[in-house]
Design a protein around this motif. Sequence first.
Motif, PDB file in Angstrom:
ATOM      1  N   PRO A   5       0.801  -1.230   0.000  1.00  0.00           N
ATOM      2  CA  PRO A   5       0.000   0.000   0.000  1.00  0.00           C
ATOM      3  C   PRO A   5       0.831   1.275   0.000  1.00  0.00           C
ATOM      4  N   ASP A   6       2.053   1.197   0.531  1.00  0.00           N
ATOM      5  CA  ASP A   6       2.956   2.346   0.552  1.00  0.00           C
ATOM      6  C   ASP A   6       4.108   2.123  -0.433  1.00  0.00           C
ATOM      7  N   TYR A   7       3.798   1.558  -1.575  1.00  0.00           N
ATOM      8  CA  TYR A   7       4.813   1.196  -2.564  1.00  0.00           C
ATOM      9  C   TYR A   7       5.687   2.376  -2.973  1.00  0.00           C
ATOM     10  N   GLU A   8       5.103   3.532  -3.139  1.00  0.00           N
ATOM     11  CA  GLU A   8       5.881   4.681  -3.617  1.00  0.00           C
ATOM     12  C   GLU A   8       6.974   5.073  -2.635  1.00  0.00           C
ATOM     13  N   TRP A  26      -3.806 -24.611  -5.621  1.00  0.00           N
ATOM     14  CA  TRP A  26      -2.706 -23.836  -5.036  1.00  0.00           C
ATOM     15  C   TRP A  26      -3.200 -22.534  -4.391  1.00  0.00           C
ATOM     16  N   GLY A  27      -4.423 -22.122  -4.603  1.00  0.00           N
ATOM     17  CA  GLY A  27      -4.856 -20.752  -4.317  1.00  0.00           C
ATOM     18  C   GLY A  27      -4.504 -19.926  -5.538  1.00  0.00           C
ATOM     19  N   SER A  28      -3.882 -18.819  -5.557  1.00  0.00           N
ATOM     20  CA  SER A  28      -3.481 -18.064  -4.387  1.00  0.00           C
ATOM     21  C   SER A  28      -3.592 -16.602  -4.738  1.00  0.00           C
ATOM     22  N   ARG A  29      -4.417 -15.889  -3.997  1.00  0.00           N
ATOM     23  CA  ARG A  29      -4.550 -14.447  -4.187  1.00  0.00           C
ATOM     24  C   ARG A  29      -3.933 -13.711  -2.999  1.00  0.00           C
ATOM     25  N   LEU A  30      -3.618 -12.440  -3.241  1.00  0.00           N
ATOM     26  CA  LEU A  30      -3.004 -11.574  -2.251  1.00  0.00           C
ATOM     27  C   LEU A  30      -3.856 -10.323  -2.076  1.00  0.00           C
ATOM     28  N   GLU A  31      -3.949  -9.827  -0.846  1.00  0.00           N
ATOM     29  CA  GLU A  31      -4.653  -8.568  -0.600  1.00  0.00           C
ATOM     30  C   GLU A  31      -4.179  -7.969   0.717  1.00  0.00           C
ATOM     31  N   PHE A  32      -4.153  -6.646   0.784  1.00  0.00           N
ATOM     32  CA  PHE A  32      -3.876  -5.922   2.022  1.00  0.00           C
ATOM     33  C   PHE A  32      -5.174  -5.359   2.574  1.00  0.00           C
ATOM     34  N   ASP A  33      -5.308  -5.347   3.907  1.00  0.00           N
ATOM     35  CA  ASP A  33      -6.476  -4.703   4.504  1.00  0.00           C
ATOM     36  C   ASP A  33      -6.139  -3.260   4.880  1.00  0.00           C
ATOM     37  N   ASN A  34      -7.079  -2.590   5.499  1.00  0.00           N
ATOM     38  CA  ASN A  34      -6.898  -1.169   5.821  1.00  0.00           C
ATOM     39  C   ASN A  34      -5.810  -0.931   6.862  1.00  0.00           C
ATOM     40  N   ASP A  35      -5.460  -1.963   7.614  1.00  0.00           N
ATOM     41  CA  ASP A  35      -4.429  -1.838   8.643  1.00  0.00           C
ATOM     42  C   ASP A  35      -3.057  -2.287   8.162  1.00  0.00           C
ATOM     43  N   CYS A  77      -2.672 -25.407   4.057  1.00  0.00           N
ATOM     44  CA  CYS A  77      -3.533 -25.707   2.900  1.00  0.00           C
ATOM     45  C   CYS A  77      -5.016 -25.726   3.285  1.00  0.00           C
ATOM     46  N   GLY A  78      -5.818 -25.114   2.397  1.00  0.00           N
ATOM     47  CA  GLY A  78      -7.235 -24.940   2.673  1.00  0.00           C
ATOM     48  C   GLY A  78      -7.492 -23.823   3.661  1.00  0.00           C
ATOM     49  N   LYS A  79      -6.640 -22.792   3.600  1.00  0.00           N
ATOM     50  CA  LYS A  79      -6.691 -21.723   4.591  1.00  0.00           C
ATOM     51  C   LYS A  79      -6.556 -20.334   3.947  1.00  0.00           C
ATOM     52  N   ILE A  80      -6.998 -19.306   4.709  1.00  0.00           N
ATOM     53  CA  ILE A  80      -6.623 -17.918   4.472  1.00  0.00           C
ATOM     54  C   ILE A  80      -5.640 -17.546   5.569  1.00  0.00           C
ATOM     55  N   TYR A  81      -4.546 -16.885   5.180  1.00  0.00           N
ATOM     56  CA  TYR A  81      -3.473 -16.530   6.107  1.00  0.00           C
ATOM     57  C   TYR A  81      -3.353 -15.011   6.236  1.00  0.00           C
ATOM     58  N   ARG A  82      -2.822 -14.578   7.392  1.00  0.00           N
ATOM     59  CA  ARG A  82      -2.564 -13.149   7.603  1.00  0.00           C
ATOM     60  C   ARG A  82      -1.166 -12.957   8.176  1.00  0.00           C
ATOM     61  N   LEU A  83      -0.397 -12.074   7.517  1.00  0.00           N
ATOM     62  CA  LEU A  83       0.955 -11.742   7.958  1.00  0.00           C
ATOM     63  C   LEU A  83       1.094 -10.235   8.112  1.00  0.00           C
ATOM     64  N   GLY A 115     -14.132  -2.515   4.537  1.00  0.00           N
ATOM     65  CA  GLY A 115     -12.767  -2.907   4.864  1.00  0.00           C
ATOM     66  C   GLY A 115     -12.588  -4.400   5.050  1.00  0.00           C
ATOM     67  N   LYS A 116     -13.665  -5.178   4.980  1.00  0.00           N
ATOM     68  CA  LYS A 116     -13.583  -6.625   5.141  1.00  0.00           C
ATOM     69  C   LYS A 116     -12.922  -7.265   3.917  1.00  0.00           C
ATOM     70  N   ILE A 117     -12.265  -8.403   4.145  1.00  0.00           N
ATOM     71  CA  ILE A 117     -11.696  -9.190   3.059  1.00  0.00           C
ATOM     72  C   ILE A 117     -12.755 -10.167   2.553  1.00  0.00           C
ATOM     73  N   TRP A 118     -13.066 -10.050   1.258  1.00  0.00           N
ATOM     74  CA  TRP A 118     -13.987 -10.967   0.600  1.00  0.00           C
ATOM     75  C   TRP A 118     -13.174 -11.922  -0.267  1.00  0.00           C
ATOM     76  N   ILE A 119     -13.606 -13.170  -0.292  1.00  0.00           N
ATOM     77  CA  ILE A 119     -12.979 -14.141  -1.198  1.00  0.00           C
ATOM     78  C   ILE A 119     -14.063 -14.870  -1.981  1.00  0.00           C
ATOM     79  N   HIS A 120     -13.692 -15.449  -3.099  1.00  0.00           N
ATOM     80  CA  HIS A 120     -14.511 -16.512  -3.660  1.00  0.00           C
ATOM     81  C   HIS A 120     -13.622 -17.724  -3.854  1.00  0.00           C
ATOM     82  N   GLU A 121     -14.248 -18.888  -3.848  1.00  0.00           N
ATOM     83  CA  GLU A 121     -13.484 -20.119  -3.955  1.00  0.00           C
ATOM     84  C   GLU A 121     -14.237 -21.141  -4.793  1.00  0.00           C
ATOM     85  N   HIS A 122     -13.460 -21.968  -5.488  1.00  0.00           N
ATOM     86  CA  HIS A 122     -14.024 -23.013  -6.323  1.00  0.00           C
ATOM     87  C   HIS A 122     -14.664 -24.088  -5.465  1.00  0.00           C
TER      88      HIS A 122
END
Length: 375
Positions: A100-103, A155-164, A188-194, A234-241
């Motif tokens: 989010p602060d790439y610049e 394999w997943g795999s999408r990436l997203e940042f939340d507001n925090d 595997c079979g999870k959503i992760y937060r780092l 601000g919630k994280i939405w996903i879709h999955e197969h």
Amino acid sequence: MKQLLPFSILLFICFSSCAQQTPSNVIAEDPTEINYTTEIIVPELDIPWGMEFLPDGSMLITEKAGTLIHFRDGTKTNIEGLPEIYVRGQGGLMDIKLHPDYETNGWIYFSYASAEGDGDGGNTAIMRAKLQGNTLIDLEQLYKGVPNTKKGQHWGSRLEFDNDGYLYFSIGDRGNRDVNPQDITRDCGKIYRLNDDGSIPTDNPFFDTSEAKKAIFSYGHRNPQGMIRNPETGKIWIHEHGPKGGDEINVIEKGKNYGWPVISYGINYSGTSFTEITHKEGMEQPLFYWVPSIAPCGMAFVNSDKYPDWNGNLLVGSLKFSYLECLVLENNEVVKREKLFEGLGRFRNVKLAPDGYIYAAVEGTGILKIVPKSN
């Protein structure tokens, strides 16, 4: 020169079984034509998995086969310095996301299939790096799913940042549905937060749980290939197969169990049943589900004055039926489905860019820009 590809657009009409198979608030209306068409912006791409826009308006594009492309001023340049990409089945070089602060800090995040670690095969990994000229530098692997497996699916795999500023990512069940998704001691079979540096937040739901994978944020997932931050909540939405039916949209909540494979609206590809229940105490219901499956991939909320007809709605790509689906939302519920650009190709990704336009990645074609039709 950009090629203009007009396509007539039909409103998606629910099939006769829709009222029984999907939420009853899905409304069918008469077919109508909309006011948008497409331009090819980046031609001749095979499986463009992820795309991200740099501050100068240029674009980074991942090809599943293991190529990172920088597209600028009509020219495609291959970026050097990627880690070794393990290309197998549905896995390869996958999503890409700017910090989010790439610049200020220059960090670029991407997901990929990696054979690093013990055992044959591979699993999903997350890495960050910086771009210097046409080369990635300062590579840091932030997470690597285990164990390795030679299975090619999920394999997943999408990436997203939340507001925090937390980084979320998905890893599918890797074809081991009866073990991985419901076991928080396994990847595997999870959503992760780092944290953005790859460290694990101490308030993650299983941080203090013995033997648990501390990066897990939610579990009970099959193969999430769409992830987006809701700009209003601000919630994280996903879709999955799902398997044969039962694709889902879920709003991700801390520590929640989303049920796979104990509950599902799908069946085996063979037509047999693997579960008799769609609800169970302690397991979350999807916000929306598809029967039959559309094989969803990529998603974007529309929040742009360039698309007044779609504002506030959700776009989802369909791999199976080769169209872009618009889900009309009211109070965070799906009330109508519209089928857009039918027959154009397998939609792998869709993104609302900083310029306010929607861009879509179509397999075998390239990156398309959705624009208003000329009067």
